[in-house]
Design a protein around this motif. Structure first.
Motif, PDB file in Angstrom:
ATOM      1  N   THR A  84      39.832 -15.710 -39.448  1.00 22.91           N
ATOM      2  CA  THR A  84      40.897 -15.135 -39.964  1.00 22.91           C
ATOM      3  C   THR A  84      41.417 -13.747 -39.681  1.00 22.91           C
ATOM      4  O   THR A  84      42.498 -13.230 -39.911  1.00 22.91           O
ATOM      5  N   GLY A  85      40.325 -12.955 -39.280  1.00 20.02           N
ATOM      6  CA  GLY A  85      40.337 -11.646 -39.283  1.00 20.02           C
ATOM      7  C   GLY A  85      40.942 -11.143 -37.593  1.00 20.02           C
ATOM      8  O   GLY A  85      41.682 -10.005 -37.434  1.00 20.02           O
ATOM      9  N   ILE A  86      40.483 -12.029 -36.873  1.00 19.64           N
ATOM     10  CA  ILE A  86      40.817 -11.692 -35.447  1.00 19.64           C
ATOM     11  C   ILE A  86      42.353 -11.471 -34.889  1.00 19.64           C
ATOM     12  O   ILE A  86      42.767 -10.570 -34.353  1.00 19.64           O
ATOM     13  N   PRO A  87      43.104 -12.400 -35.529  1.00 19.68           N
ATOM     14  CA  PRO A  87      44.533 -12.257 -35.431  1.00 19.68           C
ATOM     15  C   PRO A  87      45.143 -10.863 -35.890  1.00 19.68           C
ATOM     16  O   PRO A  87      46.060 -10.464 -35.308  1.00 19.68           O
ATOM     17  N   PHE A  88      44.547 -10.403 -36.955  1.00 23.77           N
ATOM     18  CA  PHE A  88      44.763  -8.956 -37.656  1.00 23.77           C
ATOM     19  C   PHE A  88      44.320  -7.954 -36.741  1.00 23.77           C
ATOM     20  O   PHE A  88      44.802  -6.770 -36.663  1.00 23.77           O
ATOM     21  N   TRP A  89      42.994  -8.221 -36.259  1.00 25.21           N
ATOM     22  CA  TRP A  89      42.533  -7.262 -35.348  1.00 25.21           C
ATOM     23  C   TRP A  89      43.193  -6.837 -34.126  1.00 25.21           C
ATOM     24  O   TRP A  89      43.068  -5.588 -33.627  1.00 25.21           O
ATOM     25  N   ILE A  90      44.011  -7.876 -33.528  1.00 24.79           N
ATOM     26  CA  ILE A  90      44.657  -7.640 -31.960  1.00 24.79           C
ATOM     27  C   ILE A  90      46.089  -7.393 -32.561  1.00 24.79           C
ATOM     28  O   ILE A  90      46.989  -7.774 -31.786  1.00 24.79           O
ATOM     29  N   ARG A  91      46.603  -6.768 -33.404  1.00 22.18           N
ATOM     30  CA  ARG A  91      47.846  -6.353 -33.759  1.00 22.18           C
ATOM     31  C   ARG A  91      48.360  -5.481 -32.757  1.00 22.18           C
ATOM     32  O   ARG A  91      49.690  -5.679 -32.561  1.00 22.18           O
ATOM     33  N   PRO A  92      47.883  -4.636 -32.115  1.00 22.91           N
ATOM     34  CA  PRO A  92      48.198  -3.835 -31.058  1.00 22.91           C
ATOM     35  C   PRO A  92      49.062  -4.415 -30.063  1.00 22.91           C
ATOM     36  O   PRO A  92      50.093  -3.994 -29.446  1.00 22.91           O
ATOM     37  N   VAL A  93      48.401  -5.765 -29.554  1.00 23.51           N
ATOM     38  CA  VAL A  93      49.094  -6.746 -28.755  1.00 23.51           C
ATOM     39  C   VAL A  93      50.528  -7.062 -29.140  1.00 23.51           C
ATOM     40  O   VAL A  93      51.711  -6.812 -27.961  1.00 23.51           O
ATOM     41  N   TRP A  94      50.572  -7.356 -30.295  1.00 28.02           N
ATOM     42  CA  TRP A  94      51.847  -7.915 -30.879  1.00 28.02           C
ATOM     43  C   TRP A  94      52.974  -6.664 -30.978  1.00 28.02           C
ATOM     44  O   TRP A  94      54.015  -6.509 -30.690  1.00 28.02           O
ATOM     45  N   GLY A  95      52.228  -5.476 -31.369  1.00 29.99           N
ATOM     46  CA  GLY A  95      52.905  -4.246 -31.687  1.00 29.99           C
ATOM     47  C   GLY A  95      53.601  -3.801 -30.431  1.00 29.99           C
ATOM     48  O   GLY A  95      54.638  -3.438 -30.396  1.00 29.99           O
ATOM     49  N   ALA A 134      33.586 -31.003 -43.834  1.00 32.00           N
ATOM     50  CA  ALA A 134      33.087 -31.711 -42.877  1.00 32.00           C
ATOM     51  C   ALA A 134      33.211 -30.994 -41.285  1.00 32.00           C
ATOM     52  O   ALA A 134      32.200 -31.135 -40.628  1.00 32.00           O
ATOM     53  N   SER A 135      34.199 -30.293 -41.117  1.00 31.88           N
ATOM     54  CA  SER A 135      34.365 -29.419 -39.967  1.00 31.88           C
ATOM     55  C   SER A 135      34.725 -27.949 -40.493  1.00 31.88           C
ATOM     56  O   SER A 135      35.803 -27.460 -40.146  1.00 31.88           O
ATOM     57  N   PRO A 136      33.823 -27.103 -40.714  1.00 32.83           N
ATOM     58  CA  PRO A 136      34.268 -25.755 -41.067  1.00 32.83           C
ATOM     59  C   PRO A 136      34.729 -25.021 -40.005  1.00 32.83           C
ATOM     60  O   PRO A 136      35.434 -23.968 -39.919  1.00 32.83           O
ATOM     61  N   TRP A 137      33.890 -25.280 -38.956  1.00 34.36           N
ATOM     62  CA  TRP A 137      34.398 -24.436 -37.620  1.00 34.36           C
ATOM     63  C   TRP A 137      35.746 -24.632 -37.274  1.00 34.36           C
ATOM     64  O   TRP A 137      36.567 -23.951 -36.960  1.00 34.36           O
ATOM     65  N   LEU A 138      36.095 -25.933 -37.162  1.00 36.61           N
ATOM     66  CA  LEU A 138      37.381 -26.409 -36.669  1.00 36.61           C
ATOM     67  C   LEU A 138      38.538 -26.112 -37.621  1.00 36.61           C
ATOM     68  O   LEU A 138      39.456 -25.402 -37.318  1.00 36.61           O
ATOM     69  N   TRP A 139      38.191 -26.158 -39.109  1.00 37.33           N
ATOM     70  CA  TRP A 139      38.890 -25.761 -40.235  1.00 37.33           C
ATOM     71  C   TRP A 139      39.199 -24.073 -40.115  1.00 37.33           C
ATOM     72  O   TRP A 139      40.523 -23.777 -39.863  1.00 37.33           O
ATOM     73  N   CYS A 140      38.392 -23.347 -39.852  1.00 45.10           N
ATOM     74  CA  CYS A 140      38.652 -21.888 -39.701  1.00 45.10           C
ATOM     75  C   CYS A 140      39.250 -21.500 -38.503  1.00 45.10           C
ATOM     76  O   CYS A 140      40.229 -20.444 -38.573  1.00 45.10           O
ATOM     77  N   ILE A 141      39.226 -22.274 -37.218  1.00 43.99           N
ATOM     78  CA  ILE A 141      39.558 -21.932 -35.846  1.00 43.99           C
ATOM     79  C   ILE A 141      41.186 -22.094 -36.137  1.00 43.99           C
ATOM     80  O   ILE A 141      42.178 -21.365 -35.734  1.00 43.99           O
ATOM     81  N   VAL A 142      41.554 -23.263 -36.674  1.00 43.66           N
ATOM     82  CA  VAL A 142      43.121 -23.751 -36.674  1.00 43.66           C
ATOM     83  C   VAL A 142      43.774 -22.825 -37.631  1.00 43.66           C
ATOM     84  O   VAL A 142      44.789 -22.271 -37.273  1.00 43.66           O
ATOM     85  N   LEU A 143      43.026 -22.193 -38.849  1.00 47.06           N
ATOM     86  CA  LEU A 143      43.693 -21.267 -39.390  1.00 47.06           C
ATOM     87  C   LEU A 143      44.130 -20.020 -38.815  1.00 47.06           C
ATOM     88  O   LEU A 143      44.733 -19.523 -38.936  1.00 47.06           O
ATOM     89  N   GLY A 144      42.941 -19.643 -38.149  1.00 47.08           N
ATOM     90  CA  GLY A 144      42.703 -18.499 -37.295  1.00 47.08           C
ATOM     91  C   GLY A 144      44.283 -18.365 -36.409  1.00 47.08           C
ATOM     92  O   GLY A 144      44.989 -17.470 -36.133  1.00 47.08           O
ATOM     93  N   LEU A 145      44.349 -19.415 -35.809  1.00 50.61           N
ATOM     94  CA  LEU A 145      45.417 -19.489 -34.880  1.00 50.61           C
ATOM     95  C   LEU A 145      47.010 -19.675 -35.326  1.00 50.61           C
ATOM     96  O   LEU A 145      47.783 -18.954 -35.207  1.00 50.61           O
ATOM     97  N   ALA A 146      46.750 -20.243 -36.858  1.00 54.20           N
ATOM     98  CA  ALA A 146      47.987 -20.400 -37.515  1.00 54.20           C
ATOM     99  C   ALA A 146      48.540 -18.994 -38.011  1.00 54.20           C
ATOM    100  O   ALA A 146      49.773 -18.479 -38.238  1.00 54.20           O
ATOM    101  N   LEU A 147      47.659 -17.927 -38.000  1.00 55.85           N
ATOM    102  CA  LEU A 147      47.919 -16.571 -38.606  1.00 55.85           C
ATOM    103  C   LEU A 147      48.690 -15.809 -37.619  1.00 55.85           C
ATOM    104  O   LEU A 147      49.023 -14.553 -37.627  1.00 55.85           O
ATOM    105  N   ILE A 148      48.469 -15.990 -36.453  1.00 59.34           N
ATOM    106  CA  ILE A 148      49.089 -15.076 -35.167  1.00 59.34           C
ATOM    107  C   ILE A 148      50.361 -15.062 -35.323  1.00 59.34           C
ATOM    108  O   ILE A 148      50.902 -13.783 -35.178  1.00 59.34           O
ATOM    109  N   PRO A 149      51.439 -16.085 -35.494  1.00 55.15           N
ATOM    110  CA  PRO A 149      52.663 -15.868 -35.730  1.00 55.15           C
ATOM    111  C   PRO A 149      53.008 -15.078 -36.833  1.00 55.15           C
ATOM    112  O   PRO A 149      54.019 -14.287 -36.845  1.00 55.15           O
ATOM    113  N   ARG A 150      52.438 -14.961 -37.896  1.00 53.58           N
ATOM    114  CA  ARG A 150      52.499 -14.363 -39.347  1.00 53.58           C
ATOM    115  C   ARG A 150      52.186 -13.077 -38.763  1.00 53.58           C
ATOM    116  O   ARG A 150      52.995 -12.116 -39.478  1.00 53.58           O
ATOM    117  N   VAL A 151      51.218 -12.473 -37.912  1.00 53.06           N
ATOM    118  CA  VAL A 151      51.056 -11.156 -37.823  1.00 53.06           C
ATOM    119  C   VAL A 151      52.218 -10.681 -36.883  1.00 53.06           C
ATOM    120  O   VAL A 151      52.426  -9.441 -37.149  1.00 53.06           O
TER     121      VAL A 151
END
Length: 756
Positions: A84-95, A134-151
C-alpha cells in the motif's frame, strides 16, 4: 462569498435538466475557492471517504489477520505497508503528469480529481471477494493497485491547495479530523467496536459467542463503497475558482496569462516568473527545490515520520504484550475518536499564530509523548496507563504531521504545484510506510520483539524535525487573524446572550467576563449530564457460547536423590540439596546401611550415627523452628510454612495475565523462603563390635516443591452474562471535547485582542 450558504451556488438558472447535468459534470457547480463552508465540507467528505478503505483494510489485515487468521506480523505488517505504500511513494510520476496536462475537459485540476475518485472505486471492487487469510499476497497487491487512482486524485487536490485555496492550516485540520472519522469512527466504532466487539450494542454478526468475520468483511465493503460514492458526488460538484498563488497573482493574472521568464535560469531564480515553453520537467522540478527552505522541508518529510513507522506495530504490541484479542482491541477503538477530535486543534491553531513556532512546539510535545510511552512500556505499567499515554502520542503526532502539511502547501512551488507537493508527500510516505516500518521490523527481529526499543527510536523523528524546522524560513502570516476570529466569537456570543445577561449595561471587559462565565457554566452543565449518563451506561446481556476459564493450578513436584559410601566408625559423608528455585514444601532424609564386613561371631553389627540436616533459614525440624538439627535416627525431615494453595487462583482475563501473576507470586518472600543449598551430614559414631566393622551407607533425599502452571478450560454451549460498560467511551467521546471546546471559547472571549 465565503459567508453565503451552500444553496446560493445551487440556484436553478433556468437551463434544461440535461444541460444542468452536462454543466455539472464538465465544470462543477460550487466554487470551492470562495465558498468556505462548502470547501471544508468538501475536504471532510472526500478525505473521510479516502481514509475508510485503507484504514479498514489496515485493521483487517494487521489485527484480524494476526489474531484470527494466524498471519505472522513479520509477513503481514511489512507486506501490507509495502504494497500500500508503493503507490504513495511514486507520487512524483502522477504529479509531473498532472502539471504537464492542464488543458483538460473537466478542469485544470478537477479533471484528475474526478477520474481518480471513480478509478479508486472501480479497482476496489475485486477486493470484496478475496480472503486475506487465504491469499495475503494477492489481497495486498490488489489493494495496492486500487490506491493508484486515489493517489492521482490526491495529487490533483494537492495542486488545488497550492494554487487556489486559502488557510492551509484549517484545511489540514479538516483533513486530520476527516482521517480520524474515516479511519477511527467508522472502521473503529462501527466495524471493530460494534460489529466485532459488541460494544456498546449487541452485534448483528455475533451469534452464540462466535463472530461472523466473513459477514463483517462483506458489510464493511459495502460501507466503504457508500462513502466513496459520496466522495464521487462532491468531486463532481465542486468548481475551480481564481488562483491564489503563483506568478503574476498580484497583478490579477490567471493560469493562461502568467508572466513568463525569458530563460530557464531566470525562472530558476525567480518564482514570480513562469517557466519558458518547452522547459524540461526535470529542470522545473529542480527549480522547485532551488532554495534552502524547500530542501530543509524535504529533510523534514524524510526524517520526521520515524514515529509513524513505529506506530504501525502498536496493534501487534496490544496482541503480544497486553494479550488482547480482536474483540478487546475493537472495544477500545472509540479512543481514536478522541484523538481525531483533539488532533484538529494543532493545525487549526497554526493558521492563527506563527506556523514555524507552532511546528517547534508540536515537535517537542510529540517527542515527549513518545518518550513517556517508552518509559511506561519499559516499566511494564498497566495497559490503562499506557493507553492513556498512547492517546497523547496520537494527538501530538497528528498536530505535527498535519501542521507540516500546511507548511509544504506554503513552501511548494505554485508553478509546479502537483509535482513539488508530490515530492514532499512521497518522501514522507516512503519514510513512514517503507523505510521506518522495515527498520521497525528488523529491530523487533534482532531484539526478540522488545517493543520499547522501537518506541524509543520513534523519539528521533520529532527531535530531528525540531532541528530542521528551526532553520526554515516561513512565509509571513496575517498576525491579526486571531484577533478577527476572537472578535467574531465575541460578536456571536454577544448576539445570543445580550438580553439574558444584560450585556449592554456593562463595559467591554465586564461583558467578556460575563460571557466567559456563561460559556463555562453551560459547558459544566453539559459535562455533568454526560458524566451522569456515563455512570449508568452499563448493559448486561446473556449470550450462549463457550466459557473459557483461565487459572493457575498447583501440585507437589517431588524430586529424589541419593548417595552411597562405605564407611566405619569415625567416618563421615555429606550431601548437598539444591533448592535454590524455592517453593519448598518439605525435605525428607533417610539413612540405610547394608553389606557389613564379615564377622561370624556378630553377623549384624549395631551401627550408630549422627544425622544432621541444615537449611539456609530456620524451618520446622524435629518439633522446633531451627536452621540445623541432628538426630540419632534413620530419618530426619523439615517442613516450611508454605501453603501449596497460595498458587491456586482463577478468574484471569488472559494467559499472559495469569503467568504474570504467577511469576510475581513465586518471587514473594514466602515462596522463596529457605531457598538455596541444603546440607546433609552423616557421621558414624559406633558399630557395637570390638573389631572395626564397615558397611555401605546410603543417604536418600526427597525434596517436595510446589509447582504451578497456567491452565485453560473451556465449557461449551453455556449461558454467559456479559456486562458491557461503555461509560468510559461516553466520557471520552463526549466529555473531553466539551472540556476542550469550553476552555478554548472562554480563552478567546477573555483574551486581549491587542496581543498575540
Amino acid at each position: 462569498m465565503s459567508d453565503e450558504v451552500l444553496e446560493a451556488d445551487l440556484v436553478d438558472d433556468g437551463a434544461s435538466p440535461l444541460q444542468d447535468i452536462r454543466g455539472l459534470v464538465k465544470s462543477g457547480k460550487v466554487d470551492i475557492c470562495e465558498n468556505s463552508k462548502f470547501r471544508y465540507l468538501w475536504f471532510f467528505v472526500v478525505y473521510t471517504a479516502f481514509a475508510m478503505p485503507l484504514s479498514f483494510y489496515n485493521q483487517w489485515a494487521i489485527t484480524v489477520g494476526q489474531s484470527e487468521y494466524g498471519l505472522s506480523k513479520f509477513l503481514i505488517v511489512p507486506l501490507f505497508f509495502w504494497a500500500t505504500g508503493i503507490p504513495f511513494w511514486i507520487r512524483p510520476v502522477w504529479g509531473v503528469t498532472i502539471d504537464k496536462y492542464t488543458d483538460n475537459p473537466l478542469g485544470r485540476r478537477r479533471h484528475w480529481i474526478v477520474l481518480g475518485v471513480f478509478g479508486h472505486i472501480i479497482l476496489l471492487l475485486p477486493l470484496a471477494f478475496i480472503n486475506v487469510g487465504a491469499s495475503p499476497w494477492l489481497w495486498c497487491i490488489v489493494l495496492g493497485l486500487a490506491l493508484i487512482p486515489r493517489v492521482i486524485a490526491e495529487q490533483g487536490i494537492a495542486a488545488l491547495m497550492v494554487e487556489y485555496l486559502p488557510n492551509p492550516g484549517s484545511i489540514g485540520a479538516t483533513i486530520s479530523y476527516a482521517y480520524r472519522i474515516g479511519s477511527s469512527v467508522i472502521p473503529g466504532l462501527v466495524i471493530m467496536s460494534w460489529w466485532m466487539g459488541g460494544v456498546p450494542f449487541g452485534s448483528p454478526f455475533i451469534a452464540d459467542g462466535v463472530v461472523d468475520f466473513d459477514g463483517i468483511y462483506f458489510a464493511s465493503s459495502i460501507l466503504v463503497f457508500v462513502g466513496l460514492a459520496a466522495a464521487a458526488i462532491f468531486a463532481v460538484m465542486f468548481r475551480e475558482g481564481a488562483r491564489l498563488r503563483g506568478p503574476g497573482i498580484d497583478e490579477g493574472a490567471d493560469s493562461d496569462s502568467m508572466p513568463v521568464a525569458d530563460t530557464a535560469e531566470e525562472a530558476m531564480n525567480d518564482r514570480d516568473l513562469d517557466w519558458p515553453e518547452d522547459t524540461p520537467w526535470w529542470v522545473k522540478l529542480r527549480g522547485a527545490f532551488n532554495n534552502r527552505t524547500a530542501m530543509l522541508g524535504l529533510g523534514v518529510a524524510l526524517l520526521m515520520p520515524i514515529g509513524d513507522g513505529m506506530e504501525s506495530f502498536f496493534r501487534s504490541y496490544q496482541i503480544e504484550v497486553w494479550g488482547w484479542d480482536t474483540q478487546k482491541i475493537a472495544s477500545w477503538s472509540w479512543l481514536f475518536v478522541i484523538a481525531g477530535f483533539l488532533g484538529i486543534i494543532g493545525p487549526l491553531i497554526s493558521d492563527y499564530i506563527d506556523r514555524r513556532k507552532s511546528m517547534l512546539i508540536w515537535a517537542v510535545l510529540a517527542g515527549a509523548s513518545y518518550a513517556a510511552f517508552t518509559v511506561t512500556s519499559v516499566m511494564g505499567l498497566g495497559w490503562q496507563v499506557q493507553l492513556g499515554v498512547w492517546l497523547l502520542v496520537m494527538i501530538f503526532s497528528d498536530w505535527l504531521i498535519f501542521t507540516f502539511l500546511a507548511t509544504i502547501v506554503e513552501i511548494a512551488d505554485p508553478r509546479m504545484a502537483a509535482s513539488s507537493m508530490s515530492v514532499f508527500q512521497s518522501s514522507q510516505a516512503i519514510a513512514a510506510t517503507g523505510i521506518f516500518i522495515t527498520l521497525g521490523t528488523l529491530l523487533l527481529i534482532v531484539s526478540d520483539s522488545y517493543y520499547p526499543l522501537i518506541w524509543g527510536v520513534a523519539i528521533l523523528g520529532p527531535a530531528i524535525g525540531f532541528f530542521l524546522i528551526r532553520q526554515m524560513e516561513y512565509p509571513e502570516q496575517d498576525s491579526g487573524r486571531l484577533d478577527e476570529f476572537s472578535s467574531e466569537i465575541k460578536g456571536k456570543l454577544g448576539g445570543w446572550l445580550d438580553k439574558p445577561l444584560k450585556l449592554d449595561t456593562l463595559e467591554s471587559s465586564k461583558q467578556n467576563q460575563r460571557m466567559a462565565l456563561a460559556v463555562g457554566l453551560a459547558g459544566l452543565v453539559i459535562l455533568a449530564g454526560i458524566v451522569g449518563i456515563a455512570s449508568v451506561a452499563e448493559v448486561d446481556k446473556e449470550v450462549i457460547g463457550d466459557l473459557e476459564s483461565i487459572s493457575t493450578v498447583s501440585a507437589a513436584n517431588i524430586s529424589e536423590d541419593s548417595s552411597t559410601e562405605r564407611m566405619g566408625t569415625g567416618d563421615s559423608m555429606s550431601m548437598e540439596i539444591d533448592a535454590s528455585n524455592g517453593s519448598i514444601l518439605d525435605v525428607v532424609v533417610t539413612v540405610t546401611s547394608s553389606n557389613p564386613s564379615f564377622n561370624p561371631i556378630n553377623p549384624n553389627p549395631d551401627f550408630t550415627w549422627d544425622l544432621t540436616l541444615s537449611a539456609p533459614q530456620a524451618v520446622m525440624m524435629v518439633g522446633e523452628n531451627t536452621s540445623s538439627s541432628t538426630v540419632q535416627a534413620d530419618e530426619i525431615s523439615a517442613t516450611t510454612e508454605l501453603d501449596i494453595e497460595v498458587y491456586n487462583k482463577s478468574g484471569f482475563a488472559s494467559q499472559s495475565e495469569a503467568q504474570a501473576w504467577l511469576d510475581d507470586r513465586k518471587g514473594d518472600e514466602d515462596a522463596m523462603y529457605a531457598a538455596g543449598i541444603w546440607n546433609v551430614d552423616l557421621s558414624i559414631t559406633g558399630d557395637g563390635d570390638p573389631t572395626n566393622r564397615q558397611a555401605d551407607f546410603t543417604i536418600e533425599v526427597s525434596l517436595s516443591q510446589a509447582n504451578a502452571t497456567v491452565e485453560t478450560s473451556v465449557v461449551e454451549n453455556t449461558t454467559i452474562t456479559q456486562s458491557e460498560d461503555f461509560g468510559p467511551m461516553l466520557l471520552g467521546v463526549g466529555g473531553l471535547p466539551i472540556i476542550v471546546l469550553t476552555g478554548g471559547v472562554c480563552w478567546l472571549v477573555l483574551r486581549d485582542e491587542d496581543s498575540n
